[in-house]
Every structure is written in C-alpha cells, then in structure tokens.
Motif scaffolding. Sequence first.
Motif, PDB file in Angstrom:
ATOM      1  N   PRO A 128       0.825  -1.208   0.000  1.00  0.00           N
ATOM      2  CA  PRO A 128       0.000   0.000   0.000  1.00  0.00           C
ATOM      3  C   PRO A 128       0.862   1.262   0.000  1.00  0.00           C
ATOM      4  O   PRO A 128       1.942   1.281   0.566  1.00  0.00           O
ATOM      5  N   GLN A 129       0.342   2.301  -0.637  1.00  0.00           N
ATOM      6  CA  GLN A 129       1.041   3.569  -0.650  1.00  0.00           C
ATOM      7  C   GLN A 129       0.868   4.257   0.703  1.00  0.00           C
ATOM      8  O   GLN A 129      -0.050   3.969   1.446  1.00  0.00           O
ATOM      9  N   GLU A 130       1.759   5.194   0.994  1.00  0.00           N
ATOM     10  CA  GLU A 130       1.726   5.938   2.254  1.00  0.00           C
ATOM     11  C   GLU A 130       0.363   6.589   2.489  1.00  0.00           C
ATOM     12  O   GLU A 130      -0.171   6.533   3.583  1.00  0.00           O
ATOM     13  N   THR A 131      -0.241   7.181   1.466  1.00  0.00           N
ATOM     14  CA  THR A 131      -1.511   7.885   1.629  1.00  0.00           C
ATOM     15  C   THR A 131      -2.677   6.939   1.880  1.00  0.00           C
ATOM     16  O   THR A 131      -3.706   7.356   2.389  1.00  0.00           O
ATOM     17  N   ASP A 132      -2.546   5.669   1.545  1.00  0.00           N
ATOM     18  CA  ASP A 132      -3.631   4.712   1.755  1.00  0.00           C
ATOM     19  C   ASP A 132      -3.876   4.429   3.230  1.00  0.00           C
ATOM     20  O   ASP A 132      -4.931   3.934   3.597  1.00  0.00           O
ATOM     21  N   ARG A 133      -2.920   4.738   4.079  1.00  0.00           N
ATOM     22  CA  ARG A 133      -3.056   4.455   5.504  1.00  0.00           C
ATOM     23  C   ARG A 133      -3.864   5.498   6.247  1.00  0.00           C
ATOM     24  O   ARG A 133      -4.208   5.306   7.395  1.00  0.00           O
ATOM     25  N   TYR A 134      -4.154   6.612   5.611  1.00  0.00           N
ATOM     26  CA  TYR A 134      -4.852   7.698   6.272  1.00  0.00           C
ATOM     27  C   TYR A 134      -6.312   7.744   5.850  1.00  0.00           C
ATOM     28  O   TYR A 134      -6.649   7.515   4.703  1.00  0.00           O
ATOM     29  N   ALA A 135      -7.175   8.082   6.797  1.00  0.00           N
ATOM     30  CA  ALA A 135      -8.597   8.231   6.494  1.00  0.00           C
ATOM     31  C   ALA A 135      -8.787   9.463   5.613  1.00  0.00           C
ATOM     32  O   ALA A 135      -7.981  10.384   5.641  1.00  0.00           O
TER      33      ALA A 135
END
Length: 76
Positions: A2-9
């Motif tokens: 997963p990309q870094e931004t995928d971890r954030y709501a």
Amino acid sequence: MPQETDRYAPLSVHRAFVVHFRTNSDVTHGRVARRVEHVASGQAAPFASLEELLAFIAGVLATVRAPPRRKPRGGG
C-alpha cells in the motif's frame, strides 16, 4: 504494497478548522493568539495560548460528529 496515503482516512470538513493568528504571534516561542473556527458548525472562539486553541479543538471534536457515511448504491 500500500502507498503511504492509503493508511490515512479521508479528510472531512467535519474535522476542519480555520485558525487565524495575530501578526505578532510567535509559534516557536508559544506566543499565539487570535481566533479559531470550526468549518462545519461555525463555532468560533478567541484564544490567547496554544493550550486554549487545542482545548477548543478537542471540545468541538468531542461533540460534533460527521453525518453517517452513505453506502454506494449497487448497480444492480
């Protein structure tokens, strides 16, 4: 992976604030003052310290809830 931004709501206007600082504020030395406003509700308050600013934000976030998310309609 997963990309870094995928971890954030996703960002929500219900958790957005506008913070206006006086021109003589010095954040690095803890000297901040002016006004904060919650975007969705319009609640606003002046603040004279970082503690007051964070207390307002915490209070609003504890009481204001985003509307429930709608489920996407099936194409069925």
